[in-house]
Design a protein around this motif. Structure first.
Motif, short mmCIF file in Angstrom:
data_model
loop_
_atom_site.label_atom_id
_atom_site.label_comp_id
_atom_site.label_asym_id
_atom_site.label_seq_id
_atom_site.Cartn_x
_atom_site.Cartn_y
_atom_site.Cartn_z
N ALA A 40 0.83 -1.22 0.00
CA ALA A 40 0.00 0.00 0.00
C ALA A 40 0.86 1.26 0.00
O ALA A 40 0.34 2.36 -0.24
CB ALA A 40 -0.93 0.00 1.21
N LEU A 41 2.15 1.13 0.25
CA LEU A 41 3.04 2.29 0.23
C LEU A 41 3.32 2.68 -1.22
O LEU A 41 3.71 1.83 -2.02
CB LEU A 41 4.36 1.98 0.95
N PRO A 42 3.10 3.95 -1.58
CA PRO A 42 3.23 4.36 -2.98
C PRO A 42 4.60 4.12 -3.61
O PRO A 42 4.70 3.86 -4.81
CB PRO A 42 2.95 5.86 -2.94
N ALA A 43 5.66 4.16 -2.83
CA ALA A 43 6.99 4.01 -3.40
C ALA A 43 7.38 2.56 -3.66
O ALA A 43 8.32 2.29 -4.40
CB ALA A 43 8.02 4.66 -2.48
N VAL A 44 6.67 1.60 -3.08
CA VAL A 44 7.05 0.19 -3.19
C VAL A 44 6.57 -0.38 -4.52
O VAL A 44 5.39 -0.33 -4.86
CB VAL A 44 6.48 -0.63 -2.02
N SER A 45 7.53 -0.95 -5.27
CA SER A 45 7.16 -1.57 -6.54
C SER A 45 7.09 -3.09 -6.43
O SER A 45 6.24 -3.72 -7.04
CB SER A 45 8.13 -1.18 -7.65
N SER A 46 8.01 -3.68 -5.64
CA SER A 46 8.00 -5.14 -5.51
C SER A 46 8.75 -5.55 -4.26
O SER A 46 9.49 -4.75 -3.67
CB SER A 46 8.65 -5.79 -6.74
N ALA A 47 8.55 -6.81 -3.90
CA ALA A 47 9.25 -7.37 -2.75
C ALA A 47 9.47 -8.86 -2.99
O ALA A 47 8.62 -9.53 -3.56
CB ALA A 47 8.46 -7.15 -1.48
N GLN A 48 10.62 -9.33 -2.58
CA GLN A 48 10.94 -10.75 -2.65
C GLN A 48 11.13 -11.24 -1.23
O GLN A 48 11.86 -10.63 -0.44
CB GLN A 48 12.21 -10.99 -3.46
N THR A 49 10.50 -12.33 -0.89
CA THR A 49 10.56 -12.88 0.45
C THR A 49 11.42 -14.13 0.49
O THR A 49 11.27 -15.02 -0.34
CB THR A 49 9.14 -13.24 0.95
N ASN A 50 12.31 -14.18 1.45
CA ASN A 50 13.06 -15.38 1.76
C ASN A 50 12.66 -15.79 3.17
O ASN A 50 12.94 -15.07 4.13
CB ASN A 50 14.57 -15.13 1.72
N VAL A 51 12.00 -16.92 3.29
CA VAL A 51 11.54 -17.42 4.59
C VAL A 51 12.73 -18.02 5.33
O VAL A 51 13.51 -18.78 4.76
CB VAL A 51 10.42 -18.46 4.42
N ILE A 52 12.87 -17.65 6.60
CA ILE A 52 13.93 -18.19 7.44
C ILE A 52 13.47 -19.56 7.96
O ILE A 52 12.43 -19.67 8.60
CB ILE A 52 14.21 -17.27 8.66
N LEU A 53 14.24 -20.58 7.66
CA LEU A 53 13.90 -21.93 8.13
C LEU A 53 14.37 -22.18 9.55
O LEU A 53 13.67 -22.82 10.34
CB LEU A 53 14.52 -22.98 7.20
N ARG A 54 15.57 -21.67 9.89
CA ARG A 54 16.06 -21.77 11.26
C ARG A 54 17.19 -20.76 11.43
O ARG A 54 17.90 -20.43 10.50
CB ARG A 54 16.54 -23.17 11.61
N ASP A 55 17.33 -20.30 12.65
CA ASP A 55 18.42 -19.37 12.98
C ASP A 55 19.69 -20.16 13.24
O ASP A 55 19.67 -21.12 14.02
CB ASP A 55 18.09 -18.55 14.24
N ILE A 56 20.75 -19.75 12.60
CA ILE A 56 22.04 -20.40 12.83
C ILE A 56 22.85 -19.58 13.84
O ILE A 56 23.40 -20.10 14.78
CB ILE A 56 22.84 -20.54 11.51
N LYS A 57 22.88 -18.26 13.62
CA LYS A 57 23.61 -17.37 14.52
C LYS A 57 22.91 -16.02 14.53
O LYS A 57 22.60 -15.47 13.49
CB LYS A 57 25.06 -17.20 14.05
N SER A 58 22.65 -15.51 15.73
CA SER A 58 22.01 -14.21 15.86
C SER A 58 22.93 -13.28 16.58
O SER A 58 23.66 -13.66 17.46
CB SER A 58 20.70 -14.31 16.65
#
Length: 146
Positions: A128-146
């Protein structure tokens, strides 16, 4: 600020457990408690330490969906950039946001309760933000290091 090995060790200990007592920190670094306290105070005064906090377990808070979202903008004028940054900064789902180089303009770490909540976030907010044209999502399967 020039850091010696004791400074670096002290900072590492603070990152591991910022609630450790000054006496325990001093003992682990090999200095007096007053010298340790003065060094920590100097780190704070110099802005080396931004603050202290607690690491939370997102799953215990019901936030089981975790993704990295790469956002592309169609408009890069100051007004649209400001609105995008303010809107993203105000959303609790967005835990981190970086302006980046490469194929995308921004990289966000997003946490939601589930995939349905994430879909609502994307459709009702991000797209809904006017400046956003697209987005690609990468789902995190598990945290390795935070």
């Amino acid at each position: 600020m020039n850091l010696d090995s004791k400074d670096r060790h002290l900072l590492a200990l603070l990152q591991q457990d910022c609630r450790a007592s000054n006496a325990d920190l001093a003992d682990n670094v090999g200095m007096s408690t007053s010298a340790c306290w003065r060094r920590i105070r100097a780190f704070e005064d110099a802005g080396l330490i931004e603050g202290y906090g607690a690491r939370l377990r997102p799953a215990k808070l019901g936030l089981t969906f975790h993704a990295i979202v790469h956002v592309n903008l169609t408009r890069h004028d100051p007004a649209h950039l400001k609105r995008f940054i303010e809107a993203v900064s105000a959303r609790e789902e967005v835990q981190e946001c970086f302006a980046i180089t490469g194929a995308a303009d921004y990289h966000m770490r997003v946490r939601c309760t589930d995939i349905e909540a994430y879909n609502r976030f994307m459709e009702d907010f991000l797209f809904a933000l006017p400046a956003v044209s697209s987005a690609q999502t990468n789902v995190i399967l598990r945290d390795i290091k935070s």
